[in-house]
Design an enzyme around this catalytic site. Structure first.
Site, PDB file in Angstrom:
ATOM      1  N   LYS A 229       0.829  -1.216   0.000  1.00 60.33           N
ATOM      2  CA  LYS A 229       0.000   0.000   0.000  1.00 60.33           C
ATOM      3  C   LYS A 229       0.859   1.261   0.000  1.00 60.33           C
ATOM      4  O   LYS A 229       0.617   2.177  -0.773  1.00 60.33           O
ATOM      5  CB  LYS A 229      -0.882   0.080   1.265  1.00 60.33           C
ATOM      6  CG  LYS A 229      -1.957  -0.953   1.382  1.00 60.33           C
ATOM      7  CD  LYS A 229      -2.860  -0.638   2.572  1.00 60.33           C
ATOM      8  CE  LYS A 229      -2.157  -0.642   3.914  1.00 60.33           C
ATOM      9  NZ  LYS A 229      -1.714  -1.955   4.379  1.00 60.33           N
TER      10      LYS A 229
ATOM     11  N   ARG B 201      -9.109   1.784   9.143  1.00 58.25           N
ATOM     12  CA  ARG B 201      -8.788   0.387   9.420  1.00 58.25           C
ATOM     13  C   ARG B 201      -9.854  -0.295  10.263  1.00 58.25           C
ATOM     14  O   ARG B 201      -9.730  -1.487  10.537  1.00 58.25           O
ATOM     15  CB  ARG B 201      -7.479   0.316  10.175  1.00 58.25           C
ATOM     16  CG  ARG B 201      -6.253   0.011   9.312  1.00 58.25           C
ATOM     17  CD  ARG B 201      -5.067   0.081  10.239  1.00 58.25           C
ATOM     18  NE  ARG B 201      -3.932  -0.691   9.845  1.00 58.25           N
ATOM     19  CZ  ARG B 201      -2.839  -0.169   9.267  1.00 58.25           C
ATOM     20  NH1 ARG B 201      -2.819   1.077   8.921  1.00 58.25           N
ATOM     21  NH2 ARG B 201      -1.798  -0.925   9.032  1.00 58.25           N
TER      22      ARG B 201
ATOM     23  N   ARG C 135      11.410  -6.615   4.384  1.00 53.08           N
ATOM     24  CA  ARG C 135      11.255  -5.158   4.231  1.00 53.08           C
ATOM     25  C   ARG C 135      12.325  -4.401   5.020  1.00 53.08           C
ATOM     26  O   ARG C 135      12.621  -4.727   6.160  1.00 53.08           O
ATOM     27  CB  ARG C 135       9.872  -4.717   4.702  1.00 53.08           C
ATOM     28  CG  ARG C 135       9.701  -3.197   4.697  1.00 53.08           C
ATOM     29  CD  ARG C 135       8.278  -2.756   4.649  1.00 53.08           C
ATOM     30  NE  ARG C 135       7.471  -3.256   5.755  1.00 53.08           N
ATOM     31  CZ  ARG C 135       6.162  -3.096   5.827  1.00 53.08           C
ATOM     32  NH1 ARG C 135       5.513  -2.494   4.861  1.00 53.08           N
ATOM     33  NH2 ARG C 135       5.497  -3.575   6.854  1.00 53.08           N
TER      34      ARG C 135
ATOM     35  N   ARG D 283      11.572  -2.357  10.301  1.00 52.48           N
ATOM     36  CA  ARG D 283      10.555  -1.731  11.137  1.00 52.48           C
ATOM     37  C   ARG D 283      10.385  -2.592  12.382  1.00 52.48           C
ATOM     38  O   ARG D 283      10.397  -3.819  12.275  1.00 52.48           O
ATOM     39  CB  ARG D 283       9.226  -1.689  10.371  1.00 52.48           C
ATOM     40  CG  ARG D 283       8.990  -0.363   9.699  1.00 52.48           C
ATOM     41  CD  ARG D 283       7.795  -0.405   8.797  1.00 52.48           C
ATOM     42  NE  ARG D 283       6.559  -0.826   9.440  1.00 52.48           N
ATOM     43  CZ  ARG D 283       5.360  -0.727   8.878  1.00 52.48           C
ATOM     44  NH1 ARG D 283       5.246  -0.218   7.671  1.00 52.48           N
ATOM     45  NH2 ARG D 283       4.285  -1.131   9.483  1.00 52.48           N
TER      46      ARG D 283
ATOM     47  N   ARG E 225      -0.688  -8.863  12.932  1.00 53.83           N
ATOM     48  CA  ARG E 225      -1.262  -7.769  12.141  1.00 53.83           C
ATOM     49  C   ARG E 225      -2.185  -8.315  11.056  1.00 53.83           C
ATOM     50  O   ARG E 225      -3.216  -7.713  10.734  1.00 53.83           O
ATOM     51  CB  ARG E 225      -0.148  -6.887  11.548  1.00 53.83           C
ATOM     52  CG  ARG E 225       0.323  -5.892  12.589  1.00 53.83           C
ATOM     53  CD  ARG E 225       1.631  -5.193  12.294  1.00 53.83           C
ATOM     54  NE  ARG E 225       1.855  -4.785  10.936  1.00 53.83           N
ATOM     55  CZ  ARG E 225       3.014  -4.920  10.303  1.00 53.83           C
ATOM     56  NH1 ARG E 225       4.045  -5.473  10.904  1.00 53.83           N
ATOM     57  NH2 ARG E 225       3.149  -4.516   9.085  1.00 53.83           N
TER      58      ARG E 225
HETATM   59  P1  AMP Z   1       1.203   0.781   8.626  1.00 54.33           P
HETATM   60  O1  AMP Z   1       2.465   1.510   8.325  1.00 54.33           O
HETATM   61  O2  AMP Z   1       0.025   1.312   7.880  1.00 54.33           O
HETATM   62  O3  AMP Z   1       1.343  -0.709   8.514  1.00 54.33           O
HETATM   63  O4  AMP Z   1       0.875   1.078  10.173  1.00 54.33           O
HETATM   64  C1  AMP Z   1       1.764   0.684  11.200  1.00 54.33           C
HETATM   65  C2  AMP Z   1       1.015   0.610  12.526  1.00 54.33           C
HETATM   66  O5  AMP Z   1       0.491   1.893  12.855  1.00 54.33           O
HETATM   67  C3  AMP Z   1      -0.188  -0.321  12.553  1.00 54.33           C
HETATM   68  O6  AMP Z   1       0.162  -1.663  12.788  1.00 54.33           O
HETATM   69  C4  AMP Z   1      -0.982   0.277  13.712  1.00 54.33           C
HETATM   70  O7  AMP Z   1      -0.420  -0.048  14.966  1.00 54.33           O
HETATM   71  C5  AMP Z   1      -0.776   1.778  13.485  1.00 54.33           C
HETATM   72  N1  AMP Z   1      -1.814   2.339  12.603  1.00 54.33           N
HETATM   73  C6  AMP Z   1      -1.635   2.909  11.376  1.00 54.33           C
HETATM   74  N2  AMP Z   1      -2.797   3.339  10.867  1.00 54.33           N
HETATM   75  C7  AMP Z   1      -3.751   3.042  11.777  1.00 54.33           C
HETATM   76  C8  AMP Z   1      -5.152   3.204  11.835  1.00 54.33           C
HETATM   77  N3  AMP Z   1      -5.833   3.775  10.825  1.00 54.33           N
HETATM   78  N4  AMP Z   1      -5.805   2.757  12.944  1.00 54.33           N
HETATM   79  C9  AMP Z   1      -5.149   2.205  13.968  1.00 54.33           C
HETATM   80  N5  AMP Z   1      -3.824   1.997  13.980  1.00 54.33           N
HETATM   81  C10 AMP Z   1      -3.118   2.410  12.908  1.00 54.33           C
END
Ligand code: AMP
Length: 215
Positions: free
Chosen positions: A16, A90, A129, A162, A173
């Site tokens: 994404k 989400r 990654r 990460r 996740r």
């Molecule tokens: P991502 O980089 O989108 O995979 O986000 C990394 C982490 O940030 C996720 O695993 C969540 O802990 C948090 N996170 C990001 N976006 C959201 C969201 N819209 N709602 C809740 N937690 C989020």
């Protein structure tokens, strides 16, 4: 094409972030990644970062009220500029709140893009990654000629994992995605405007398909 309002959905590791950045560049949109915003807040040790860090490290979602405050603030600062939302919404609560927020401002969502990928590919990609510590560019170890010793091709920064890219956390996740985010896919499917793209192929082909789905 300007002023589009897009959402990109898909499991963690579907690509994404990579695809949203490319689409934003190609269509001149603002790329709003809630994950990047939260990682920046954690690195800068802000109040938001302090609240979010524990949830993120364990692969859990950050509570809706925190996320809604963040996204409201971000969207308010953009005015007429188009955007692509990456990593938000989400949960159903976030999707509903976003819909009312946009309705109030007279903004419609032009397209919701869904990248589908097999969970085992997602796990592999997560383990491989690497992100640039400095500019946050994303890489896959298997494409880096210098392997673990490589530096960022854009800024020369150090490449790091990460903290949430450990196998157990990736699997958690994925489970959370199925439980809490899959209903968001259905929410947008029912409203129309959802386009699904297979995310297991080449990055350039996926970008081309996504752009076709938008136009
Ligand atoms: P991502 O980089 O989108 O995979 O986000 C990394 C982490 O940030 C996720 O695993 C969540 O802990 C948090 N996170 C990001 N976006 C959201 C969201 N819209 N709602 C809740 N937690 C989020």
């Amino acid at each position: 094409m300007k002023g589009l309002h897009l959402i990109i959905l898909g499991p963690p590791g579907a690509g994404k972030g990579t695809q949203a950045a490319r689409i934003a560049r190609e269509l001149d949109l603002e790329h709003l990644s809630t994950g990047d915003m939260l990682r920046e807040a954690v690195a800068a040790k802000t109040e938001l970062g302090g609240k979010a860090e524990g949830f993120m490290k364990s692969g859990l979602l950050v509570p809706d009220e925190i996320m809604l405050g963040l996204i409201r603030e971000q969207l308010a600062g953009l005015g007429d500029r188009g955007w692509i939302l990456d990593g938000f919404p989400r949960t159903i609560e976030q999707a509903e709140a976003l819909s009312s927020m946009l309705e109030e401002s007279g903004i419609g969502i032009d397209r919701v893009l869904l990248i589908e990928v097999d969970p085992e590919i997602v796990v592999r990609r997560g383990l491989d990654r690497r992100i640039c510590k400095n500019c946050k560019a994303v890489y896959n170890l298997s494409n880096l000629p210098g392997g673990e010793k490589s530096r960022c091709e854009k800024c020369g920064g150090e490449l790091v994992k990460r903290p949430d890219d450990e196998e157990g956390t990736i699997r958690r996740r994925l489970e959370i995605y199925e439980k809490q985010t899959r209903p968001v896919v259905e929410f947008f499917q029912e409203r129309g405007g959802l386009a699904t793209v297979d995310g297991s192929g080449e990055i350039d082909d996926i970008t081309a398909e996504l752009i076709r789905a938008i136009k």
